[in-house]
Scaffold this motif. Structure first.
Motif, PDB file in Angstrom:
ATOM      1  N   VAL A  32       0.848  -1.195   0.000  1.00 40.87           N
ATOM      2  CA  VAL A  32       0.000   0.000   0.000  1.00 40.87           C
ATOM      3  C   VAL A  32       0.881   1.242   0.000  1.00 40.87           C
ATOM      4  CG1 VAL A  32      -1.602   1.358   1.402  1.00 40.87           C
ATOM      5  CG2 VAL A  32      -2.046  -1.038   0.995  1.00 40.87           C
ATOM      6  N   THR A  35       2.538   1.459  -3.538  1.00 40.11           N
ATOM      7  CA  THR A  35       1.598   1.883  -4.577  1.00 40.11           C
ATOM      8  C   THR A  35       1.185   3.343  -4.395  1.00 40.11           C
ATOM      9  OG1 THR A  35      -0.261   0.956  -3.321  1.00 40.11           O
ATOM     10  CG2 THR A  35       0.711  -0.418  -5.062  1.00 40.11           C
ATOM     11  N   GLY A  36       1.196   3.833  -3.165  1.00 39.94           N
ATOM     12  CA  GLY A  36       0.931   5.256  -2.947  1.00 39.94           C
ATOM     13  C   GLY A  36       2.003   6.116  -3.586  1.00 39.94           C
ATOM     14  N   HIS A  86      -4.023   0.549  -3.993  1.00 37.70           N
ATOM     15  CA  HIS A  86      -3.955   1.541  -2.925  1.00 37.70           C
ATOM     16  C   HIS A  86      -5.354   1.869  -2.398  1.00 37.70           C
ATOM     17  CE1 HIS A  86      -1.679   4.501  -0.654  1.00 37.70           C
ATOM     18  NE2 HIS A  86      -2.668   5.354  -0.871  1.00 37.70           N
TER      19      HIS A  86
END
Length: 132
Positions: A32, A35-36, A86
């Motif tokens: 996460v 991907t952010g 995300h």
């Protein structure tokens, strides 16, 4: 009280290998974050595309040619996957913030669901994009 065993245990869960066994919950949480950052980088390329469109037809033709090549399509697909993953990760944390589905078994299933769900949603997004 002093912790006498401090030197006998790993200092961080990120010491993957002999000290720490990777778990779905930790890997999906790390993804996460990754991907952010990837989504932020992909937005830079979207801004470049808009700037090229506002600058001149030649600049837009060059940038658009890169984005519509096979490598550009692959990058857009991966950026789409990152956005979906995300979003699903943030949704998982909202559910956890309300105190639901916190047991380990369900959390691991949610982690797998994020990877599978992001892949399915990315493929569906690509199909819709190609049809329209």
């Amino acid at each position: 009280m002093a912790d006498v065993n401090r030197g006998n245990r790993p200092l961080s869960p990120f010491m993957i290998g002999p000290y720490y066994r990777p778990q779905m919950t930790s890997m999906s949480s790390i993804m996460v974050r990754i991907t952010g950052i990837a989504s932020l980088i992909s937005m830079f390329f979207v801004v470049c595309w808009f700037l090229a469109a506002a600058t001149s037809p030649e600049a837009f033709k060059m940038i658009d040619g890169i984005y519509t090549s096979w490598i550009g399509n692959a990058a857009v697909f991966l950026a789409t996957w990152a956005l979906w993953f995300h979003m699903l990760g943030r949704l998982r944390h909202v559910v956890w913030d309300f105190g639901y589905l916190l047991d380990v078994e369900t959390s691991e299933k949610m982690g797998w669901g994020m990877f599978i769900g992001a892949t399915i949603l990315s493929v569906l997004t690509a199909i819709v994009f190609l049809v329209c």
